[in-house]
Design a protein around this motif. Structure first.
Motif, short mmCIF file in Angstrom:
data_model
loop_
_atom_site.label_atom_id
_atom_site.label_comp_id
_atom_site.label_asym_id
_atom_site.label_seq_id
_atom_site.Cartn_x
_atom_site.Cartn_y
_atom_site.Cartn_z
N PRO A 328 -12.65 -7.08 -6.48
CA PRO A 328 -11.19 -5.81 -6.53
C PRO A 328 -11.32 -5.05 -7.75
CG PRO A 328 -10.11 -7.72 -5.85
CD PRO A 328 -11.76 -8.24 -6.33
N CYS A 329 -11.47 -3.72 -8.11
CA CYS A 329 -10.88 -3.28 -9.21
C CYS A 329 -9.21 -3.81 -10.03
CB CYS A 329 -10.65 -1.77 -9.28
SG CYS A 329 -10.00 -0.98 -10.88
N SER A 330 -9.51 -4.27 -11.17
CA SER A 330 -8.31 -5.23 -11.47
C SER A 330 -6.97 -4.17 -11.69
CB SER A 330 -8.68 -5.77 -13.07
OG SER A 330 -8.89 -4.92 -14.38
N PHE A 335 -9.65 -1.13 -4.30
CA PHE A 335 -10.86 -0.22 -4.37
C PHE A 335 -11.41 -1.35 -5.24
CE2 PHE A 335 -8.52 3.22 -3.70
CZ PHE A 335 -9.30 4.60 -3.85
N PRO A 336 -13.40 -1.02 -5.03
CA PRO A 336 -13.58 -2.90 -5.55
C PRO A 336 -14.15 -1.88 -7.37
CG PRO A 336 -15.14 -1.24 -4.46
CD PRO A 336 -13.38 -0.69 -4.04
N GLU A 479 7.62 -7.95 -4.20
CA GLU A 479 7.02 -7.30 -3.00
C GLU A 479 6.22 -6.83 -3.74
OE1 GLU A 479 10.59 -4.52 -1.96
OE2 GLU A 479 11.76 -6.78 -0.89
N ARG A 480 5.83 -7.18 -4.16
CA ARG A 480 4.08 -6.51 -5.24
C ARG A 480 2.84 -7.59 -5.06
NH1 ARG A 480 3.95 -1.26 -8.92
NH2 ARG A 480 5.49 -0.48 -7.57
N PHE A 481 1.00 -7.32 -4.49
CA PHE A 481 0.36 -8.54 -3.69
C PHE A 481 -0.54 -7.78 -4.14
CE2 PHE A 481 3.57 -8.68 -1.12
CZ PHE A 481 3.69 -10.57 -0.52
N HIS A 482 -1.34 -8.22 -4.64
CA HIS A 482 -2.31 -8.04 -4.99
C HIS A 482 -4.02 -8.22 -4.04
CE1 HIS A 482 -1.77 -11.39 -7.93
NE2 HIS A 482 -3.70 -12.01 -7.36
N ILE A 483 -5.32 -8.10 -4.01
CA ILE A 483 -6.01 -8.25 -3.81
C ILE A 483 -7.06 -9.48 -4.27
CG2 ILE A 483 -8.49 -8.61 -2.23
CD1 ILE A 483 -7.49 -5.61 -1.27
#
Length: 568
Positions: A328-330, A335-336, A479-483
């Motif tokens: 994933p885009c940092s 998005f990748p 309540e904030r996540f990242h892939i």
């Protein structure tokens, strides 16, 4: 205006900014003079629009002196325009009842920023209302044969130019006369423009021919039929597959499949300006952004703006799952990582071992709503790039042991509910009751994206059945996540996945969008990215081998007849 060899043309002193312009084909053909008509309103005339690459196939040394060319001020980094190619394009347009052509190199004031910005906003309408679009795969300085590979499919703007028009034709160097063609299961025709010199074919037919590797051409001339190698848009590749899905009348009737294919195609293309990778597809989603709001390097800012507008208009996050093997885009993790852009060449990503082509990390897959009975998620995106949506999910914790990857059910152990993700990590599913009764578990989830079907023309997919795709998301702020990574499940897990409870997520970041001058170039470990092939897609290798073997067979059948296109 009369054109002499190697002159430099500048329409700026004669043109008015923010006007529609068209080249008069009849005058160019009959009088050998270049007339560009200007209109205050969108002209109510039939016209053809040109699709080409800024830097195309080069001349052979022996060909240069025999072709008169001219350059355009403000566009000197592009190929000179061949008077012969422009004449053939005009002839093709007239034969298809279009009196005018639109060629951006000549119809946009290349030295006037105000006119350029205005014209970019009209671009999607320009191609949507043209009839036909004429594709010049090798560029504006030479016509190429169907067996000559070009960079056309790697350029950002050409995707819109292919998908927007009602009719798209490819203008080729061709000496075999008129006739019929068969590419795969599709039938089409070849129409001569200039006998023994050039012809046009349907863009869909040429695309299918490149996917299959050849066309079967039949004409009154003996010998017939002929098998002719076809690679003008490249050989079989994920880029071709994605474009084929977007062009397919059957598959493109599903908005998720078509829009996902557009995002996937754009991921594998490149342009001289990073922001153009967004401007070049926005019209395909019915969105018009103001180019003045973004600097030329501002790809990530324009991407957020486009995604926000798509969702606001009721669209879905069809960009999810463009690549399950790129990290994933940092700063915008739905998005990748974005590719580095350039005026020519292919879309490249920076890995620890050097630059690699993006297409190496993309599989020919498209989402199929029927698989799980639900489409890709909709929702909303904020200015920081966080996508808020609801989806089926389970709680995950890091697993305690590795799975046996040789086992048929390697992706999930039904007794322990273990999932192996793209990056090779093992995760254990924990129940809702277990989560509620614990204070030490982290907040990590496996979220289902949807059912993704393989697209391999010419191969029967009998073994690869890990169609259910998901993402592992981790909370990095309240309540904030990242892939973190992705995973896939076997089709027999369909009913179990449908039983997962709905959860609401806000996924983005994890790095802040502190600035938006983002041109790509994030470095990553491609060995980890390739593990999807070892873990999630092992069975797909059989299908790839089948497809590759059939492609090799097709090439072997046509190599003996390639000389027919060499014109020796």
């Amino acid at each position: 205006m009369s054109l002499s060899q190697e002159c430099e043309l500048d329409i700026t002193p004669y043109a008015t900014p923010q006007r529609y312009r068209r080249i008069d084909c009849d005058r160019f053909i009959q009088d050998e003079m270049l007339y560009i008509d200007e209109f205050a309103d969108f002209p109510p005339v039939q016209y053809a629009a040109m699709s080409y690459v800024w830097k195309g196939n080069p001349f052979e040394p022996c060909e240069v002196k025999s072709h008169h060319r001219f350059s355009v001020a403000g566009a000197l980094d592009g190929d000179p325009i061949s008077i012969h190619v422009l004449s053939q394009a005009c002839l093709a347009a007239v034969k298809h009842e279009a009196r005018y052509i639109w060629l951006d190199r000549l119809c946009i004031m290349q030295t006037n920023r105000e006119d350029k910005n205005w014209q970019i906003r009209q671009m999607s309408a320009m191609y949507k209302r043209c009839n036909p679009c004429i594709v010049l795969p090798g560029g504006v300085q030479k016509l190429v044969r169907i067996d000559e590979e070009t960079a056309w499919i790697h350029r950002g703007w050409t995707l819109q130019e292919l998908l927007m028009p009602e009719r798209a034709l490819v203008l080729l160097a061709w000496k075999l006369g008129a006739g019929s063609v068969m590419a795969g299961d599709a039938f089409g025709t070849v129409s001569e423009v200039t006998p023994n010199e050039s012809a046009v074919m349907s863009a869909a037919d040429v695309l299918n021919a490149c996917v299959v590797g050849y066309i079967e051409f039949t004409s009154p001339r003996p010998p017939s039929p002929l098998l002719i190698r076809s690679c003008v848009f490249g050989a079989a590749s994920p880029n071709l597959y994605a474009t084929s899905v977007a062009m397919s009348e059957e598959l493109a009737s599903d908005p998720d499949a078509r829009n996902h294919a557009i995002w996937q195609s754009a991921l594998m293309r490149t342009s001289s300006r990073p922001v153009d990778m967004v401007f070049s597809i926005m019209g395909l989603f019915g969105v018009i952004l103001d180019p003045k709001m973004f600097e030329k390097e501002d790809r990530i800012g324009a991407t957020v703006a486009l995604a926000k507008e798509i969702l606001r208009k009721g669209g879905r996050a069809s960009w999810l799952g463009m690549s399950f093997r790129l990290p994933p885009c940092s700063a915008l993790c739905t998005f990748p990582v974005f590719a580095e852009t350039s005026v020519s060449g292919k879309a490249l990503v920076r890995t620890r071992t050097g630059l690699r082509e993006v297409a190496e990390f993309v599989d020919g897959e498209y989402p199929n709503e029927l698989g799980l009975g639900t489409p890709l998620p909709g929702g909303a995106m904020d200015d920081d790039g966080y996508f808020t949506f609801s989806g089926r999910a389970v709680h995950l914790v890091p697993g305690t042991s590795e799975l046996d990857h040789k086992h048929e059910d390697k992706n999930i152990d039904l007794s322990r509910r273990l999932i192996t993700s793209t990056n090779g990590r093992v995760w254990e599913i924990v129940s809702e009751e277990h989560v509620r009764g614990s204070t030490s578990l982290g907040n990590t989830h496996g979220v289902i994206l949807g059912w993704f079907q393989d697209y391999y023309p010419g191969a029967s997919l009998a073994h690869n059945k890990h169609y259910i795709k998901g993402m592992v998301v981790e909370e990095h702020a309240p309540e904030r996540f990242h892939i973190v990574t992705f995973f896939s499940l076997h089709l027999r897990d369909r009913e179990w996945v449908k039983s997962w409870q709905e959860h609401r997520f806000s996924v983005g970041g994890p790095n802040p969008l502190t600035h938006k001058r983002y041109t790509g170039g994030e470095m990553f470990d491609e060995n980890a990215a390739h593990r999807l092939q070892e873990v999630d897609n092992a069975y797909g290798k059989d299908e790839r081998h089948i497809a590759a073997a059939r492609a090799r067979w097709a090439r072997s059948q046509v190599e003996a007849e390639d000389y027919l296109l060499k014109y020796t």
